[in-house]
Design a protein around this motif. Sequence first.
Motif, PDB file in Angstrom:
ATOM      1  N   ASP A  58     -48.723 -43.157  36.378  1.00  0.00           N
ATOM      2  CA  ASP A  58     -49.888 -42.291  36.503  1.00  0.00           C
ATOM      3  C   ASP A  58     -50.375 -42.250  37.951  1.00  0.00           C
ATOM      4  N   ARG A  59     -51.478 -41.574  38.177  1.00  0.00           N
ATOM      5  CA  ARG A  59     -51.967 -41.370  39.538  1.00  0.00           C
ATOM      6  C   ARG A  59     -52.303 -42.682  40.236  1.00  0.00           C
ATOM      7  N   GLU A  60     -52.630 -43.711  39.460  1.00  0.00           N
ATOM      8  CA  GLU A  60     -52.946 -45.021  40.021  1.00  0.00           C
ATOM      9  C   GLU A  60     -51.715 -45.914  40.159  1.00  0.00           C
ATOM     10  N   GLY A  61     -50.550 -45.388  39.774  1.00  0.00           N
ATOM     11  CA  GLY A  61     -49.318 -46.171  39.871  1.00  0.00           C
ATOM     12  C   GLY A  61     -49.067 -47.072  38.685  1.00  0.00           C
ATOM     13  N   LEU A  62     -49.785 -46.839  37.588  1.00  0.00           N
ATOM     14  CA  LEU A  62     -49.626 -47.661  36.382  1.00  0.00           C
ATOM     15  C   LEU A  62     -48.734 -46.935  35.383  1.00  0.00           C
ATOM     16  N   PRO A  63     -47.941 -47.682  34.586  1.00  0.00           N
ATOM     17  CA  PRO A  63     -47.031 -47.045  33.627  1.00  0.00           C
ATOM     18  C   PRO A  63     -47.764 -46.262  32.539  1.00  0.00           C
ATOM     19  N   LYS A  64     -47.265 -45.066  32.256  1.00  0.00           N
ATOM     20  CA  LYS A  64     -47.739 -44.271  31.123  1.00  0.00           C
ATOM     21  C   LYS A  64     -46.826 -44.523  29.929  1.00  0.00           C
ATOM     22  N   GLY A  65     -47.078 -43.812  28.838  1.00  0.00           N
ATOM     23  CA  GLY A  65     -46.296 -44.041  27.626  1.00  0.00           C
ATOM     24  C   GLY A  65     -44.831 -43.690  27.774  1.00  0.00           C
ATOM     25  N   ASP A  66     -44.513 -42.737  28.678  1.00  0.00           N
ATOM     26  CA  ASP A  66     -43.119 -42.320  28.873  1.00  0.00           C
ATOM     27  C   ASP A  66     -42.477 -42.980  30.091  1.00  0.00           C
ATOM     28  N   TYR A  67     -43.027 -44.116  30.500  1.00  0.00           N
ATOM     29  CA  TYR A  67     -42.554 -44.778  31.724  1.00  0.00           C
ATOM     30  C   TYR A  67     -41.073 -45.141  31.651  1.00  0.00           C
ATOM     31  N   GLN A  68     -40.363 -44.832  32.735  1.00  0.00           N
ATOM     32  CA  GLN A  68     -38.965 -45.246  32.909  1.00  0.00           C
ATOM     33  C   GLN A  68     -38.858 -45.963  34.251  1.00  0.00           C
ATOM     34  N   PRO A  69     -38.362 -47.198  34.263  1.00  0.00           N
ATOM     35  CA  PRO A  69     -38.356 -47.985  35.494  1.00  0.00           C
ATOM     36  C   PRO A  69     -37.293 -47.582  36.497  1.00  0.00           C
ATOM     37  N   GLY A  70     -36.426 -46.637  36.113  1.00  0.00           N
ATOM     38  CA  GLY A  70     -35.360 -46.220  37.015  1.00  0.00           C
ATOM     39  C   GLY A  70     -34.125 -47.080  36.886  1.00  0.00           C
ATOM     40  N   LEU A  71     -33.141 -46.745  37.663  1.00  0.00           N
ATOM     41  CA  LEU A  71     -31.857 -47.447  37.675  1.00  0.00           C
ATOM     42  C   LEU A  71     -31.613 -48.079  39.033  1.00  0.00           C
ATOM     43  N   GLU A  72     -30.953 -49.210  39.025  1.00  0.00           N
ATOM     44  CA  GLU A  72     -30.427 -49.768  40.263  1.00  0.00           C
ATOM     45  C   GLU A  72     -28.995 -49.275  40.409  1.00  0.00           C
ATOM     46  N   LEU A  73     -28.746 -48.478  41.406  1.00  0.00           N
ATOM     47  CA  LEU A  73     -27.384 -48.012  41.686  1.00  0.00           C
ATOM     48  C   LEU A  73     -26.871 -48.801  42.877  1.00  0.00           C
ATOM     49  N   ARG A  74     -26.001 -49.730  42.592  1.00  0.00           N
ATOM     50  CA  ARG A  74     -25.492 -50.644  43.616  1.00  0.00           C
ATOM     51  C   ARG A  74     -24.129 -50.168  44.104  1.00  0.00           C
ATOM     52  N   ALA A  75     -23.885 -50.375  45.397  1.00  0.00           N
ATOM     53  CA  ALA A  75     -22.644 -49.861  45.979  1.00  0.00           C
ATOM     54  C   ALA A  75     -22.182 -50.753  47.121  1.00  0.00           C
ATOM     55  N   ARG A  76     -20.899 -50.684  47.402  1.00  0.00           N
ATOM     56  CA  ARG A  76     -20.384 -51.382  48.585  1.00  0.00           C
ATOM     57  C   ARG A  76     -20.858 -50.682  49.846  1.00  0.00           C
ATOM     58  N   TYR A  77     -21.013 -49.345  49.751  1.00  0.00           N
ATOM     59  CA  TYR A  77     -21.579 -48.586  50.870  1.00  0.00           C
ATOM     60  C   TYR A  77     -22.538 -47.531  50.327  1.00  0.00           C
ATOM     61  N   THR A  78     -23.679 -47.400  50.992  1.00  0.00           N
ATOM     62  CA  THR A  78     -24.669 -46.393  50.629  1.00  0.00           C
ATOM     63  C   THR A  78     -24.796 -45.403  51.783  1.00  0.00           C
ATOM     64  N   PHE A  79     -24.581 -44.134  51.492  1.00  0.00           N
ATOM     65  CA  PHE A  79     -24.684 -43.068  52.484  1.00  0.00           C
ATOM     66  C   PHE A  79     -26.063 -42.407  52.346  1.00  0.00           C
ATOM     67  N   PHE A  80     -26.807 -42.339  53.428  1.00  0.00           N
ATOM     68  CA  PHE A  80     -28.107 -41.686  53.405  1.00  0.00           C
ATOM     69  C   PHE A  80     -27.961 -40.283  53.991  1.00  0.00           C
ATOM     70  N   ALA A  81     -28.095 -39.296  53.107  1.00  0.00           N
ATOM     71  CA  ALA A  81     -27.956 -37.878  53.472  1.00  0.00           C
ATOM     72  C   ALA A  81     -29.189 -37.131  53.003  1.00  0.00           C
ATOM     73  N   GLU A  82     -30.362 -37.691  53.313  1.00  0.00           N
ATOM     74  CA  GLU A  82     -31.626 -37.156  52.808  1.00  0.00           C
ATOM     75  C   GLU A  82     -32.096 -35.908  53.545  1.00  0.00           C
ATOM     76  N   GLY A  83     -31.456 -35.555  54.632  1.00  0.00           N
ATOM     77  CA  GLY A  83     -31.960 -34.458  55.432  1.00  0.00           C
ATOM     78  C   GLY A  83     -32.973 -34.955  56.449  1.00  0.00           C
ATOM     79  N   VAL A  84     -33.758 -34.023  56.986  1.00  0.00           N
ATOM     80  CA  VAL A  84     -34.683 -34.331  58.078  1.00  0.00           C
ATOM     81  C   VAL A  84     -35.763 -35.305  57.616  1.00  0.00           C
ATOM     82  N   ARG A  85     -35.972 -36.355  58.414  1.00  0.00           N
ATOM     83  CA  ARG A  85     -37.084 -37.288  58.213  1.00  0.00           C
ATOM     84  C   ARG A  85     -37.091 -37.861  56.790  1.00  0.00           C
TER      85      ARG A  85
END
Length: 555
Positions: A166-193
């Motif tokens: 939620d807006r305060e950073g607290l979990p709502k009823g549909d909260y999903q904690p996300g995934l840890e995607l681990r790799a031997r190499y991580t490529f950062f291609a986020e674009g500008v800034r």
Amino acid sequence: MADVPERESMEYDVVIVGGGPAGLAAAIRLKQTAQASGGDVSVALLEKGSEIGAHILSGAVLDPSGLRQLFPDWKAQGAPLETAVTEDRFIYLGPQGALDISFLPMPSYMKNHGCYIGSLGNLSRWMAEQAEALGVEIYPGMACSEVLYDDAGAVAGVVAGVFGLDREGLPKGDYQPGLELRARYTFFAEGVRGSLSQQIIKRFELDKDSDVQKYGIGIKELWKVPKAKHKPGLVQHTLGWPLDDKTGGGSFMYHFGDGYVSIGFVVHLNYQNPYLSPFDEFQRFKQHPVVREHLEGGQRISYGARAITEGGYQSVPRLSFPGGVLIGCSAGFVNVPRIKGSHNAIKSAILAADAAWAALSSGDAPQTLEGYDKAYHKSDIAKELKLVRNVKPLLSRYGTTLGMVLGGLDMTVGNLTGGWSPWGTLKHGKTDAQSLRPAAEFKPITYPKPDGRLSFDKLSSVFISNTNHEEDQPVHLRLKDPEVPIAINLPKYAEPAQRYCPAGVYEVVDDNGKPRFQINAQNCVHCKTCDIKDPTQNIVWTTPEGGGGPNYPNM
């Protein structure tokens, strides 16, 4: 909190953050090379937009040299680049008149012969199809919010797909904690800034030996014009009006496809006047007779904005670090005078993918892909950027008119001598945030009211960018100190966030007779200008929930 689900983990050889041309090119090259070698490599690509291409915005006149390295037969394979450049105009504008300066001598690489006009978003969608056909796992709508590190401090992957706070950073009823995607190499291609890229650059001091990065803000509209006005293949760039000589920038206009015209305006973010509004300068620009003749009778169908890296050769940071690399605009490979960077983004991705494959297939993969840095310094990317390295500093020091003349001379000499310049390599000096001067030194700018035919307001523009964010989520535009906008930025700089933001995100509103700083985060088109230009560097752009932001069609 006991019912909060635990975060799952997935393992890959390479995880790529960002689904633009660089990220997709890296994924494709890794799979192509592995298959050609009879091996395999597991690759996951994460994109914060609702689909591949949703957040991609560019002019775009594309130099196909990078694409050709990936797909020598890209035309036969159906890449959506169909309109070849047929006419190249370069015009200097005055308030009413115009001077065509296309005749001035310039190095051949400044011409657009052999380039194509199209939608970079649509090209990215096509590249995603090729990547998936090769076995790349693509996950759109998955914003990456955290970098993972191993016990030795090397990058070990990312956290993606956190939903339901939620807006305060607290979990709502549909909260999903996300995934840890681990790799031997991580490529950062986020674009500008990119938000994670900025953390990586700071943590590993990748910019220790490079100059400060510089930026521009590019604002673009897509128009559909009557057939009688459409000139497929026309490329037109302008300098001058409505900007004064001390404010860098210019315009682009490209005719392509079935009656489409891409028109946009770039303002270099080292401008000094806090009353300047890049959005309103663009709207005013469209009223010039040389411009309006192309648009009258047409319909504006899309709008967007994004920052552009402009530091060039001297601002490129170290590209590799323990566990990963920076590619594309996360590193800053835009050729400013050419207004092109996609070809270099793709080429950088190819170099990084080749270095990663060499390490992975060796059986004893080093943590840092130093071979990527070495390959870059010997590459066409570095050669191209070195030839134009002084154009941006010369424009900043001497203004548009004299800076353009000196920049053209510098490029011509460099082209004849293999990169030598009488100035050596000029420094940029200040950051764009430091370039802003106090409001007391300037007069407020009164911009014409939009007419609803050629010029428009910010909110109607944001509407056709299809921007949307879940409102009950943490505000992704964070203030280090919430008192600064009113206590410092308002009295000293007339709070410039109200004007440099092209989406109406920031307002100063009256709250019972007192000014209050308001953030309309749901309007944000993810251009990152606030993160760059805020004079106190008090605003930090972070990723909202995946899928939020603009949804650009044909941009």
